[in-house]
Write a protein that holds these residues in place. Structure first.
Motif: not given
Length: 203
Positions: A95-105
């Motif tokens: 979940e946290n890795i996904k949140a960081i990926i979304e922040c990048f996008n």
């Protein structure tokens, strides 16, 4: 945006020069009516040129601030990273890795898509280029980790393989990219501060 503003500025300059020269010639020949019309063109094109230049610099300033804040948010989002050692909840790590990926996008990718406003010969370009390159490489490492966890969820990866997996987002490689990103962020921050001080002194 850059191309449109550049074309407007160039067209305005051309009309300004032509109308000014034409007004001088007509004035010498005492053709008052057409001289007045050309003076009107001169004033209008001069105004358009000024607006295009101001708009261009204003947009550059907004893009730079968006890039800077996007990089800061991206860097801050790394506080969400959890080390998985076989006991930490893997769903929380995912979940946290996904949140960081979304922040990048949403923050980084969008803001960097507009840096073509800056000249490649400008003092800022190297910092912008480094920031983007490091942020993108970190993102790719995150995606690899995210994909690996997803493989585990669909049972393509065993519990033992998951436990022994070395997360790329906590690797030395990622740490080096983050170090370079921090340096680039510092350079952007310094430039923004100097620009702000220059404006303050000008006022």
């Amino acid at each position: 945006i850059k191309k449109v503003q550049k074309n407007i500025a160039l067209l305005s300059v051309a009309i300004t020069i032509l109308s000014f020269v034409g007004a001088i010639i007509l004035n010498k020949n005492s053709i008052v009516f057409w001289c007045d019309i050309l003076i009107g063109f001169f004033s209008g094109s001069l105004f358009s040129f000024a607006v295009a230049i101001i708009s261009y610099h204003g947009e550059k300033e907004r893009v730079l601030k968006d890039v800077y804040s996007g990089c800061i948010d991206y860097k801050t989002s790394f506080s969400l990273i959890l080390f998985y050692n076989g006991t930490a909840p893997i769903d929380k790590v995912r979940e946290n890795i996904k949140a960081i990926i979304e922040c990048f996008n949403t923050k980084v990718h969008y803001s960097f898509s507009r840096i073509n406003l800056f000249c490649r010969r400008s003092v800022l370009w190297k910092s912008l280029e480094t920031a983007w390159d490091c942020a993108r490489k970190i993102y790719l490492l995150l995606v690899d980790d995210y994909d690996f966890i997803n493989e585990y969820y669909i049972k393509h990866i065993t519990d033992e393989e998951m436990k022994n997996y070395k997360f790329k987002c906590t690797s030395d490689e990622c740490a080096e990219y983050m170090k370079q990103l921090n340096t680039a962020i510092g350079q952007l921050e310094s430039y923004i501060y100097k620009e702000k001080e220059a404006k303050k002194n000008a006022d």
